[in-house]
Design an enzyme around this catalytic site. Structure first.
Site, mmCIF file in Angstrom:
data_model
loop_
_atom_site.group_PDB
_atom_site.id
_atom_site.type_symbol
_atom_site.label_atom_id
_atom_site.label_comp_id
_atom_site.label_asym_id
_atom_site.label_seq_id
_atom_site.Cartn_x
_atom_site.Cartn_y
_atom_site.Cartn_z
ATOM 1 N NE ARG A 124 15.330 4.432 -8.632
ATOM 2 C CZ ARG A 124 16.132 4.026 -7.671
ATOM 3 N NH1 ARG A 124 17.185 4.731 -7.314
ATOM 4 N NH2 ARG A 124 15.881 2.918 -7.014
ATOM 5 N NE ARG B 53 10.906 -0.224 -12.491
ATOM 6 C CZ ARG B 53 10.620 -0.107 -11.202
ATOM 7 N NH1 ARG B 53 9.454 0.362 -10.809
ATOM 8 N NH2 ARG B 53 11.509 -0.443 -10.285
ATOM 9 C CB CYS C 20 10.844 -4.177 -1.507
ATOM 10 S SG CYS C 20 12.634 -4.369 -1.609
ATOM 11 N N GLY C 21 7.772 -4.698 -3.344
ATOM 12 C CA GLY C 21 6.389 -5.104 -3.152
ATOM 13 C C GLY C 21 5.361 -4.008 -2.962
ATOM 14 C CE LYS C 22 7.472 1.795 -3.450
ATOM 15 N NZ LYS C 22 8.678 0.937 -3.574
ATOM 16 C CE1 TYR D 58 13.964 1.241 -18.098
ATOM 17 C CE2 TYR D 58 14.073 1.903 -15.799
ATOM 18 C CZ TYR D 58 13.626 1.043 -16.780
ATOM 19 O OH TYR D 58 12.823 -0.010 -16.439
ATOM 20 C CE LYS E 248 10.936 6.240 -7.600
ATOM 21 N NZ LYS E 248 10.313 5.538 -6.492
ATOM 22 C CG HIS F 223 10.046 5.038 -2.193
ATOM 23 N ND1 HIS F 223 11.045 4.090 -2.185
ATOM 24 C CD2 HIS F 223 9.443 4.942 -3.409
ATOM 25 C CE1 HIS F 223 11.045 3.449 -3.346
ATOM 26 N NE2 HIS F 223 10.090 3.938 -4.101
ATOM 27 C CG ASP G 209 7.077 4.653 -6.540
ATOM 28 O OD1 ASP G 209 7.646 3.703 -5.982
ATOM 29 O OD2 ASP G 209 7.700 5.562 -7.130
ATOM 30 N N GLY H 97 13.154 6.785 -13.338
ATOM 31 C CA GLY H 97 13.433 7.848 -12.374
ATOM 32 C C GLY H 97 14.592 8.746 -12.759
ATOM 33 C CB SER I 163 13.474 0.400 -5.669
ATOM 34 O OG SER I 163 13.531 1.793 -5.431
ATOM 35 N NE ARG J 10 13.059 -7.727 -2.988
ATOM 36 C CZ ARG J 10 12.427 -8.673 -3.696
ATOM 37 N NH1 ARG J 10 12.721 -9.949 -3.524
ATOM 38 N NH2 ARG J 10 11.531 -8.342 -4.589
#
Ligand code: GTP
Ligand code: SPV
Ligand code: MN
Length: 605
Positions: A81, A388, A273-275, A220, A229, A249, A296, A222, A271, A419
């Site tokens: 993004r 991704r 960070c582990g969702k 690409y 998004k 989010h 997400d 989002g 973004s 994080r």
């Protein structure tokens, strides 16, 4: 009859005339060679996959190793993004706020008319109707995207309920979000196309009041899958503020404890960070199960019973590949066994995919994400750090049977996380909704590869929505306070928590093993919901008492456990100073409640 009129006649008979007229106007502006109205059928998808392979945009992977799966390699300049090129064009600058790029709508419309003028020449314009949320759900919303990128059509086909069913929902009085997308690479007659057309000039533009999205120059993620998004967060956050619901989010899960009691949790992490990992959590604690609802985005509205109800507006996962492996996220690995489009991962010699973290040992030879030979001696990663996978949610083995329930699921707990190498404890419970809003508002996180920018830099990412809010960030906070007040009046507001899987010890090592072991923090949260366990006061809120979490079974030493909750008054005081600066930057709209909570945080130090 003009050529253009002939093209527009291909609109399905039941297409709402406003949609047809809008497509017609765009066709006159962008002048594509042809127009295709997408019906979302399997045949159509296969045809587009085959065409993309013929054009070189997709590489078919080995049918035995990775059935019905494809690899896309983007242009090296179009990999994430572009936040610096993302705009919120509200009528008043003050409605976009200090965290968004703003331009006057009239001015921006003029700029975009210039850019979109004849920008689809030599290409096909696809008309892509879609529903965010189960088709017909009271919580669902409709949109139509036009795009000149088959890759974006295929992605939208996976990420949303795309096609004829969605179009049929749009009647003369239905609200729908128009989204216009072009890669910005017209072809002269006879000019050969490139594998990943895009343009150095990029604009990702939102008009929140009129609910419109225009995107130029990127194909690409989002930037280009505008349902995601652009619509489900930026435009939806504005619609939600107008109508009294929340666009977040956040991932969504259903957790079941050994006694069979279920809890629904929404968790917002920035973004990469582990969702996705938390959404597919495989609990290390015996007797627990976690099922996936979304990874997400969550749309959450107070329901008829006064409780907060949530849907996942998406239909697929656009997940980070690097760091996803058998040991970290076996559920994701099972989800992407086939029927997946991979973007910017490496290609193995036997026609499969690889990325850093998939296996402990890299293959001896690969073709990297830019199509170059790669060996373990190469000094750049084989996969782009923001590589991704795009795959249907229904293929996830842990998908909950209620994941597409039109009525949504009742939320018990809301979690914020980022994080953070220092300061922020493994887990803490907000004292109440207002404190929870403060924790969300002041959330900070190290920058990841999900967006262009300096990696690792610590920045504020309020509500994990910094790049995704369609409104002034302080208005977003006020709106959350208002929704909480309503929930507290009529039903039970969810409890709010903060987590941090990323605190570091000496030599930068993570103090917490993460992944499956995150179930221990989750279990503690549910025990707090049930009132089963006491908690202790800390500057961040309520933290586990001794013995409440069995960290030894997670392989964590007493010393590391203490370090995960350590309070360094000097560092926290510096953080509070930084929060002063941040809140001052947010301006005069910051709610009193947030200022009050900040003063309370300081007084605790
Ligand atoms: P977006 O799709 O960008 O919104 O991101 P996301 O929040 O869904 O990120 P995702 O779950 O895909 O995680 C991205 C990275 O975080 C991966 O490289 C993971 O390996 C890493 N990660 C996830 N959970 C943990 C954890 O508990 N501990 C550690 N150390 N890393 C984790
Ligand atoms: C994110 O960056 O938070 C994503 C990926 O989920 S993208 O759809 O590209 O924004
Ligand atoms: Mn995201």
């Amino acid at each position: 009859m003009t050529a253009m009129a002939t093209l527009t006649r291909h609109a399905p008979d039941n297409a709402d005339h406003r949609v047809v007229e809008w497509v017609d106007t765009l066709a006159r502006l962008t002048q594509p060679d042809s127009i295709v109205w997408c019906d979302g059928s399997a045949d159509e998808r296969q045809r587009m996959l085959d065409e993309s392979v013929a054009a070189g945009t997709l590489i078919k992977l080995d049918e035995q190793k990775r059935p019905n799966s494809y690899l896309a390699r983007s242009h090296p300049s179009d990999v994430a993004r572009v936040e610096a090129r993302t705009f919120i064009c509200s009528e008043r600058e003050d409605d976009a706020g200090p965290t968004n790029n703003w331009a006057a709508p009239a001015e921006m419309r003029e700029t975009l008319s210039g850019l979109f003028d004849r920008c689809m020449r030599g290409r096909t314009m696809y008309v892509v109707p879609f529903s965010m949320g189960p088709v017909g759900s009271p919580l669902a919303r409709l949109g139509v995207q036009v795009t000149d990128s088959p890759y974006v059509v295929l992605s939208t086909g996976t990420m949303t309920r795309m096609g004829a069913d969605a179009l049929a929902q749009i009647g003369p009085d239905t609200e729908w979000v128009p989204a216009v997308h072009s890669v910005g690479a017209p072809l002269a007659s006879g000019e050969e196309d490139v594998v990943w057309p895009c343009n150095e000039t990029k604009y990702i533009v939102h008009y929140p009041e009129t609910r419109e999205i225009w995107s130029y120059g990127s194909a690409y993620g989002g930037n280009a899958i505008l349902a995601k998004k652009g619509f489900a967060l930026r435009i939806a956050s504005k619609i939600g503020e107008d109508e009294g619901w929340l666009a977040a989010h956040m991932l969504l899960i259903r957790a079941t404890n050994p006694e069979g009691r279920t809890f629904h949790v929404a968790a917002g992490f920035p973004s990469a960070c582990g969702k996705t990992n938390f959404a597919m959590l495989r609990p290390s604690i015996p007797g627990w199960t976690v099922e996936t609802i979304g990874d997400d985005i969550a749309w959450m509205a107070p329901g008829p019973d006064g409780r907060l109800r949530a849907i996942n507006p998406e239909a697929g996962f656009f997940g980070v590949a690097p760091g996803t492996g058998h040991s970290t996220n076996p559920t994701a690995i099972a989800t992407i066994e086939g029927d997946t489009i991979f973007t910017n991962v490496a290609l193995t010699d036997d026609g499969d995919v690889w990325w850093e973290g998939l296996t402990d040992d890299p293959p001896a030879h690969l073709i990297d994400w830019q199509g170059r030979d790669w060996t373990p001696e190469s000094d750049s990663p084989a996969a782009h750090p923001n590589a991704r996978f795009t795959v249907s949610a229904g293929l996830c083995p842990t998908i909950a049977d209620t994941w597409d329930d039109p009525a949504g699921v009742p939320i018990d707990a809301i979690v914020f996380g980022g994080r953070r190498a220092t300061n922020v404890p493994l887990v803490a419970q907000a004292r109440d909704w207002e404190h929870g809003v403060y924790l969300g508002a002041t959330l900070a996180s190290e920058r990841t590869a999900a967006a262009e920018g300096t990696l690792g830099e610590l920045r504020r990412d309020p509500f994990a929505m910094l790049p995704f809010s369609g409104t002034h960030m302080a208005d977003h906070w006020r709106h959350w306070l208002n929704v909480g007040e309503k929930l507290n009046q009529t039903g039970a507001a969810p409890l709010i928590f903060q987590v941090n899987w990323f605190r570091r010890g000496e030599n930068g090592r993570f103090l917490w093993p993460g992944f499956s072991e995150n179930s221990r923090a989750l279990a503690w949260m549910t025990e707090r919901l049930e009132g089963r366990t006491d908690a202790a006061e800390s500057p961040f809120g309520l933290v586990p008492v001794d013995g409440a979490i069995d960290y030894a079974s997670a392989g964590v030493s007493d010393e590391d456990w203490n370090a995960l909750f350590a309070i360094d008054p000097e560092a926290l005081s510096a953080e509070a100073d930084d929060t002063d600066v941040f809140l001052a930057r947010m301006g005069t709209k910051v709610p009193d409640a947030v200022m009050r909570q900040h003063a309370a945080f300081r007084s605790q130090l």
